[in-house]
Design an enzyme around this catalytic site. Sequence first.
Site, short mmCIF file in Angstrom:
data_model
loop_
_atom_site.label_atom_id
_atom_site.label_comp_id
_atom_site.label_asym_id
_atom_site.label_seq_id
_atom_site.Cartn_x
_atom_site.Cartn_y
_atom_site.Cartn_z
CG ASP A 127 -28.50 1.08 48.45
OD1 ASP A 127 -28.62 0.54 49.56
OD2 ASP A 127 -27.64 1.94 48.22
CG ASP A 167 -18.50 7.78 43.60
OD1 ASP A 167 -19.14 7.77 44.68
OD2 ASP A 167 -18.75 6.97 42.68
CG HIS A 201 -22.11 6.35 45.72
ND1 HIS A 201 -21.02 5.60 45.31
CD2 HIS A 201 -22.46 5.81 46.91
CE1 HIS A 201 -20.75 4.68 46.22
NE2 HIS A 201 -21.61 4.79 47.20
C1 F6R Z 1 -25.59 1.87 51.14
C2 F6R Z 1 -25.49 3.14 50.45
C3 F6R Z 1 -24.18 3.68 49.98
C4 F6R Z 1 -23.17 3.80 51.11
C5 F6R Z 1 -21.85 4.36 50.60
C6 F6R Z 1 -20.81 4.44 51.70
O1 F6R Z 1 -26.95 1.60 51.46
O2 F6R Z 1 -26.49 3.73 50.24
O3 F6R Z 1 -24.39 4.95 49.42
O4 F6R Z 1 -23.69 4.64 52.10
O5 F6R Z 1 -21.37 3.54 49.58
O6 F6R Z 1 -20.49 3.16 52.11
P1 F6R Z 1 -19.63 2.92 53.43
O7 F6R Z 1 -20.49 3.37 54.58
O8 F6R Z 1 -19.39 1.45 53.47
O9 F6R Z 1 -18.40 3.75 53.29
#
Ligand code: F6R
Length: 279
Positions: free
Chosen positions: A63, A132, A134
């Site tokens: 992303d 959440d 995602h």
């Molecule tokens: C980033 C991504 C997001 C993160 C998620 C967790 O490329 O795909 O899904 O993996 O927001 O973020 P962190 O690792 O910062 O807790």
Amino acid sequence: MEIIIQPTPAGATRIAAKIMADLISAKPAAVLGLATGSTPERLYRALIAQKLDWSRLTCFNLDEYVGILPEHLQSYHHFMWEKLFRHTNISLGNVHIPDGLASDIPATCESYERKIVAAGGIDLQLLGIGTDGHIGFNEQTSSLASRTRIKTLAPQTRKDNARFFGGEEKVPHHAITMGIGTILEARHCLLLAFGDKKARAIAGAIEGPITAMNPASALQLHPAVTVCLDSAAAAELKLQEYYRRAYGQKSDWQKIRPAACRSPSPKQPGKLAAGSCQI
Ligand code: F6R
């Protein structure tokens, strides 16, 4: 799904780094799907320290934010360059990150999907998880069949990412993300989660129903998923003792890695060809 629980993020990362390094050694022209955020940083440091040959690898990032320059300190272009690529011998032509400044976003998303297919599909997709549930920026209620597209970030995600931007108001509202359908076509998914803030999302993803309210739960449909957790992120799993015992007692013949398996059909999510293995 294989659930690996280690006491610390360092222990869980060591195992994830070995899985990635083994793939890179076994398949020097592998196609990697990469993630950003705080979760994979230690993993990238571990891979850099191993001085692997990245010259033939191809990488696709999950992303990118819409509307910020690649040079912006919080852009995922900048993150990947600083945290990983500049420390390797990867060929820049093999690096793919969604273009958050594209004038025609639907066209750039379609082209991203075509590039993944042209590269032969993703061998290993690295994933973090949001509080959440995602994955990528597939927020709650994302279609479980979604493809690369623009998404509006959920208030919780913007709140969670405010720590990087120095304030919630500075966090972009939109991102381009691979879809859940795109992610499910990778041959092997490697999900990492650390810390108690991820415990509820992890429990829902692994043991809850498959639901768009926890997008990571779609991984239950994939035949080759490895989840590396620290104890805090695993804390709400009901079957943690079972996962610990299964991994602790795993015999050598079980330690086949899906990355070494034959390709899945690119158009049939999660469907592995004959002779492939499941975990
Ligand atoms: C980033 C991504 C997001 C993160 C998620 C967790 O490329 O795909 O899904 O993996 O927001 O973020 P962190 O690792 O910062 O807790």
